[in-house]
Design a protein around this motif. Structure first.
Motif, PDB file in Angstrom:
ATOM      1  N   LEU A 109     -57.800 -15.403  -9.518  1.00 43.56           N
ATOM      2  CA  LEU A 109     -57.511 -14.135  -8.834  1.00 43.56           C
ATOM      3  C   LEU A 109     -57.718 -12.989  -9.827  1.00 43.56           C
ATOM      4  CD1 LEU A 109     -54.200 -15.156  -7.004  1.00 43.56           C
ATOM      5  CD2 LEU A 109     -56.493 -14.999  -6.002  1.00 43.56           C
ATOM      6  N   GLU A 110     -57.958 -11.821  -9.289  1.00 44.23           N
ATOM      7  CA  GLU A 110     -58.165 -10.647 -10.161  1.00 44.23           C
ATOM      8  C   GLU A 110     -57.444  -9.429  -9.600  1.00 44.23           C
ATOM      9  OE1 GLU A 110     -62.357 -10.095 -10.674  1.00 44.23           O
ATOM     10  OE2 GLU A 110     -62.560 -11.989 -11.778  1.00 44.23           O
ATOM     11  N   GLY A 111     -57.286  -8.424 -10.450  1.00 39.44           N
ATOM     12  CA  GLY A 111     -56.782  -7.119 -10.030  1.00 39.44           C
ATOM     13  C   GLY A 111     -55.447  -7.192  -9.303  1.00 39.44           C
ATOM     14  N   GLU A 112     -55.369  -6.475  -8.191  1.00 34.34           N
ATOM     15  CA  GLU A 112     -54.116  -6.378  -7.439  1.00 34.34           C
ATOM     16  C   GLU A 112     -53.687  -7.734  -6.863  1.00 34.34           C
ATOM     17  OE1 GLU A 112     -51.713  -4.018  -7.098  1.00 34.34           O
ATOM     18  OE2 GLU A 112     -52.899  -3.123  -8.699  1.00 34.34           O
ATOM     19  N   ALA A 113     -54.677  -8.530  -6.489  1.00 36.41           N
ATOM     20  CA  ALA A 113     -54.358  -9.852  -5.916  1.00 36.41           C
ATOM     21  C   ALA A 113     -53.675 -10.724  -6.964  1.00 36.41           C
ATOM     22  CB  ALA A 113     -55.633 -10.526  -5.410  1.00 36.41           C
ATOM     23  N   LEU A 114     -54.177 -10.638  -8.201  1.00 33.08           N
ATOM     24  CA  LEU A 114     -53.563 -11.414  -9.289  1.00 33.08           C
ATOM     25  C   LEU A 114     -52.147 -10.900  -9.557  1.00 33.08           C
ATOM     26  CD1 LEU A 114     -53.777 -13.517 -11.594  1.00 33.08           C
ATOM     27  CD2 LEU A 114     -54.632 -11.673 -13.056  1.00 33.08           C
ATOM     28  N   LYS A 115     -52.013  -9.590  -9.621  1.00 29.62           N
ATOM     29  CA  LYS A 115     -50.693  -8.989  -9.907  1.00 29.62           C
ATOM     30  C   LYS A 115     -49.672  -9.437  -8.853  1.00 29.62           C
ATOM     31  CE  LYS A 115     -48.752  -4.437 -11.103  1.00 29.62           C
ATOM     32  NZ  LYS A 115     -47.764  -4.117 -10.090  1.00 29.62           N
ATOM     33  N   ALA A 116     -50.069  -9.332  -7.593  1.00 31.12           N
ATOM     34  CA  ALA A 116     -49.145  -9.701  -6.509  1.00 31.12           C
ATOM     35  C   ALA A 116     -48.787 -11.188  -6.590  1.00 31.12           C
ATOM     36  CB  ALA A 116     -49.781  -9.375  -5.164  1.00 31.12           C
ATOM     37  N   ALA A 117     -49.789 -12.017  -6.845  1.00 22.13           N
ATOM     38  CA  ALA A 117     -49.539 -13.474  -6.890  1.00 22.13           C
ATOM     39  C   ALA A 117     -48.648 -13.844  -8.070  1.00 22.13           C
ATOM     40  CB  ALA A 117     -50.873 -14.224  -6.973  1.00 22.13           C
ATOM     41  N   ARG A 118     -48.880 -13.180  -9.215  1.00 18.42           N
ATOM     42  CA  ARG A 118     -48.083 -13.509 -10.409  1.00 18.42           C
ATOM     43  C   ARG A 118     -46.649 -12.994 -10.268  1.00 18.42           C
ATOM     44  NH1 ARG A 118     -51.779 -14.701 -14.788  1.00 18.42           N
ATOM     45  NH2 ARG A 118     -52.781 -16.580 -13.997  1.00 18.42           N
ATOM     46  N   GLU A 119     -46.479 -11.845  -9.605  1.00 21.19           N
ATOM     47  CA  GLU A 119     -45.112 -11.340  -9.411  1.00 21.19           C
ATOM     48  C   GLU A 119     -44.334 -12.264  -8.468  1.00 21.19           C
ATOM     49  OE1 GLU A 119     -46.054  -6.669 -10.441  1.00 21.19           O
ATOM     50  OE2 GLU A 119     -45.686  -7.212  -8.348  1.00 21.19           O
ATOM     51  N   LYS A 120     -45.047 -12.726  -7.443  1.00 19.25           N
ATOM     52  CA  LYS A 120     -44.406 -13.658  -6.502  1.00 19.25           C
ATOM     53  C   LYS A 120     -44.068 -14.975  -7.219  1.00 19.25           C
ATOM     54  CE  LYS A 120     -45.171 -15.629  -1.961  1.00 19.25           C
ATOM     55  NZ  LYS A 120     -46.183 -16.306  -1.211  1.00 19.25           N
ATOM     56  N   LEU A 121     -45.002 -15.409  -8.062  1.00 19.63           N
ATOM     57  CA  LEU A 121     -44.788 -16.643  -8.832  1.00 19.63           C
ATOM     58  C   LEU A 121     -43.573 -16.494  -9.753  1.00 19.63           C
ATOM     59  CD1 LEU A 121     -46.286 -19.410  -9.558  1.00 19.63           C
ATOM     60  CD2 LEU A 121     -47.313 -18.149 -11.448  1.00 19.63           C
ATOM     61  N   THR A 122     -43.500 -15.350 -10.414  1.00 19.77           N
ATOM     62  CA  THR A 122     -42.406 -15.098 -11.365  1.00 19.77           C
ATOM     63  C   THR A 122     -41.043 -15.161 -10.669  1.00 19.77           C
ATOM     64  OG1 THR A 122     -43.829 -13.751 -12.766  1.00 19.77           O
ATOM     65  CG2 THR A 122     -41.454 -13.369 -12.968  1.00 19.77           C
ATOM     66  N   ASP A 123     -40.948 -14.460  -9.536  1.00 19.14           N
ATOM     67  CA  ASP A 123     -39.656 -14.432  -8.833  1.00 19.14           C
ATOM     68  C   ASP A 123     -39.380 -15.722  -8.072  1.00 19.14           C
ATOM     69  OD1 ASP A 123     -39.325 -11.900  -9.738  1.00 19.14           O
ATOM     70  OD2 ASP A 123     -40.068 -10.924  -7.920  1.00 19.14           O
ATOM     71  N   GLY A 124     -40.418 -16.473  -7.816  1.00 14.82           N
ATOM     72  CA  GLY A 124     -40.273 -17.700  -7.041  1.00 14.82           C
ATOM     73  C   GLY A 124     -40.304 -18.937  -7.931  1.00 14.82           C
ATOM     74  N   TRP A 125     -41.460 -19.604  -7.993  1.00 15.36           N
ATOM     75  CA  TRP A 125     -41.546 -20.903  -8.669  1.00 15.36           C
ATOM     76  C   TRP A 125     -41.152 -20.871 -10.147  1.00 15.36           C
ATOM     77  CZ3 TRP A 125     -41.045 -24.807  -5.833  1.00 15.36           C
ATOM     78  CH2 TRP A 125     -41.637 -24.880  -4.571  1.00 15.36           C
ATOM     79  N   LEU A 126     -41.548 -19.820 -10.865  1.00 17.24           N
ATOM     80  CA  LEU A 126     -41.219 -19.821 -12.301  1.00 17.24           C
ATOM     81  C   LEU A 126     -39.712 -19.769 -12.510  1.00 17.24           C
ATOM     82  CD1 LEU A 126     -43.971 -17.569 -13.950  1.00 17.24           C
ATOM     83  CD2 LEU A 126     -44.004 -20.014 -13.434  1.00 17.24           C
ATOM     84  N   THR A 127     -39.062 -18.949 -11.700  1.00 15.36           N
ATOM     85  CA  THR A 127     -37.594 -18.854 -11.798  1.00 15.36           C
ATOM     86  C   THR A 127     -36.956 -20.207 -11.458  1.00 15.36           C
ATOM     87  OG1 THR A 127     -37.637 -16.498 -11.322  1.00 15.36           O
ATOM     88  CG2 THR A 127     -35.579 -17.654 -10.834  1.00 15.36           C
ATOM     89  N   ILE A 128     -37.462 -20.826 -10.402  1.00 13.29           N
ATOM     90  CA  ILE A 128     -36.915 -22.135  -9.993  1.00 13.29           C
ATOM     91  C   ILE A 128     -37.094 -23.170 -11.101  1.00 13.29           C
ATOM     92  CG2 ILE A 128     -37.307 -24.094  -8.412  1.00 13.29           C
ATOM     93  CD1 ILE A 128     -37.949 -21.893  -6.250  1.00 13.29           C
ATOM     94  N   PHE A 129     -38.301 -23.207 -11.693  1.00 13.61           N
ATOM     95  CA  PHE A 129     -38.550 -24.235 -12.719  1.00 13.61           C
ATOM     96  C   PHE A 129     -37.778 -23.956 -14.009  1.00 13.61           C
ATOM     97  CE2 PHE A 129     -41.378 -27.567 -11.409  1.00 13.61           C
ATOM     98  CZ  PHE A 129     -41.835 -27.111 -10.182  1.00 13.61           C
ATOM     99  N   ILE A 130     -37.714 -22.696 -14.399  1.00 13.32           N
ATOM    100  CA  ILE A 130     -36.968 -22.375 -15.632  1.00 13.32           C
ATOM    101  C   ILE A 130     -35.503 -22.788 -15.470  1.00 13.32           C
ATOM    102  CG2 ILE A 130     -36.093 -20.452 -17.038  1.00 13.32           C
ATOM    103  CD1 ILE A 130     -38.887 -19.085 -16.464  1.00 13.32           C
ATOM    104  N   LYS A 131     -34.927 -22.449 -14.323  1.00 17.08           N
ATOM    105  CA  LYS A 131     -33.516 -22.825 -14.091  1.00 17.08           C
ATOM    106  C   LYS A 131     -33.368 -24.355 -14.008  1.00 17.08           C
ATOM    107  CE  LYS A 131     -31.901 -18.541 -12.026  1.00 17.08           C
ATOM    108  NZ  LYS A 131     -31.552 -17.834 -10.808  1.00 17.08           N
ATOM    109  N   GLY A 132     -34.356 -24.994 -13.415  1.00 17.01           N
ATOM    110  CA  GLY A 132     -34.317 -26.457 -13.306  1.00 17.01           C
ATOM    111  C   GLY A 132     -34.391 -27.127 -14.677  1.00 17.01           C
ATOM    112  N   PHE A 133     -35.290 -26.645 -15.521  1.00 16.78           N
ATOM    113  CA  PHE A 133     -35.394 -27.221 -16.875  1.00 16.78           C
ATOM    114  C   PHE A 133     -34.112 -26.970 -17.668  1.00 16.78           C
ATOM    115  CE2 PHE A 133     -40.186 -26.816 -16.406  1.00 16.78           C
ATOM    116  CZ  PHE A 133     -40.397 -28.183 -16.343  1.00 16.78           C
ATOM    117  N   ASP A 134     -33.525 -25.797 -17.441  1.00 16.11           N
ATOM    118  CA  ASP A 134     -32.268 -25.474 -18.127  1.00 16.11           C
ATOM    119  C   ASP A 134     -31.196 -26.497 -17.740  1.00 16.11           C
ATOM    120  OD1 ASP A 134     -30.845 -23.739 -19.857  1.00 16.11           O
ATOM    121  OD2 ASP A 134     -29.900 -22.773 -18.135  1.00 16.11           O
ATOM    122  N   GLU A 135     -31.177 -26.834 -16.464  1.00 17.17           N
ATOM    123  CA  GLU A 135     -30.215 -27.825 -15.956  1.00 17.17           C
ATOM    124  C   GLU A 135     -30.463 -29.195 -16.613  1.00 17.17           C
ATOM    125  OE1 GLU A 135     -29.859 -26.800 -11.558  1.00 17.17           O
ATOM    126  OE2 GLU A 135     -29.741 -28.989 -11.573  1.00 17.17           O
TER     127      GLU A 135
END
Ligand code: GSH
Length: 205
Positions: A109-135
């Motif tokens: 992805l590039e430009g705005e599409a990349l930004k939107a996808a990465r922000e969604k990823l950050t608030d979604g899956w990345l947050t879930i996995f970071i908290k899961g690994f912490d557990e």
């Protein structure tokens, strides 16, 4: 004596890195074939699942990073003998694979599409996995994921965490792990300072 050839990209990181470190820790010589991305492009369709890493053991081709992690991890004494501890180690290994797959969906992805996808990823899956690994780290006692000692799970997950912190994933805040799970950030730093990891990179210098 068996012969080993590990084929992966020419990067100090990624899926094959824990396997390279484990080979070195075990004192096992292996051919460390490193491909550029264009080189991989040319031979991609000749690999079994169109992907790397590929390991050859006495000329027999094997794929799947976590299978390699268990195989070489056992030879390096970096994989638990105890079935329950192996279960814990495997859970972390497999979760790190799932995390990679979630991140890869934003590649290309590039430009705005990349930004939107990465922000969604950050608030979604990345947050879930970071908290899961912490557990998982807490369950392991806070220092390691399994067996109260360094295992392949620590090598693999700390690699994923360093990737998230590296700044190479545009629009993923480099302090995300530190903010959500300081113990996990501290774990990644500590694993980078483990003698077998330091010795591996010294051998590459
Ligand atoms: N399940 C596989 C996944 C391998 C994989 O997706 N590798 C990536 C590189 S880290 C790849 O080769 N991607 C190339 C592509 O999809 O074209 C494993 O664990 O080894």
């Amino acid at each position: 004596m068996s012969s080993y050839k590990l084929t992966y990209f020419d990067i100090d990181g990624g899926r094959a890195e824990p396997v390279r470190i484990a080979f070195h820790a075990a004192g096992i010589e292996f051919e460390d074939e490193r491909l550029t991305f264009p080189e991989f492009g040319k031979m991609r369709s000749s690999t079994r699942f169109n992907s790397l890493p590929v390991l050859e053991v006495d000329g027999v081709v094997v794929t799947q990073t976590n299978a390699m992690c268990r195989y070489v991890g056992r030879m390096a004494d970096l994989y638990p003998d105890d079935a329950r501890e192996a279960l814990y180690c495997d859970e972390a290994l497999e979760a790190a694979e799932d995390l990679s797959h979630r991140i890869v969906t934003t590649f290309g992805l590039e430009g705005e599409a990349l930004k939107a996808a990465r922000e969604k990823l950050t608030d979604g899956w990345l947050t879930i996995f970071i908290k899961g690994f912490d557990e998982l780290l807490k369950r392991g006692g806070g220092k390691y994921f399994a067996d109260k000692r360094l295992t392949m799970a620590d090598l693999k997950v700390s690699g994923s965490i360093r990737w998230l912190q590296s700044g190479t994933l545009d629009h993923v805040p480099t302090d995300l792990v530190q903010r959500l799970a300081p113990a996990l950030a501290e774990h990644a730093q500590r694993i980078a300072e483990e003698p077998i990891v330091v010795a591996y990179y010294a051998s590459r210098a």
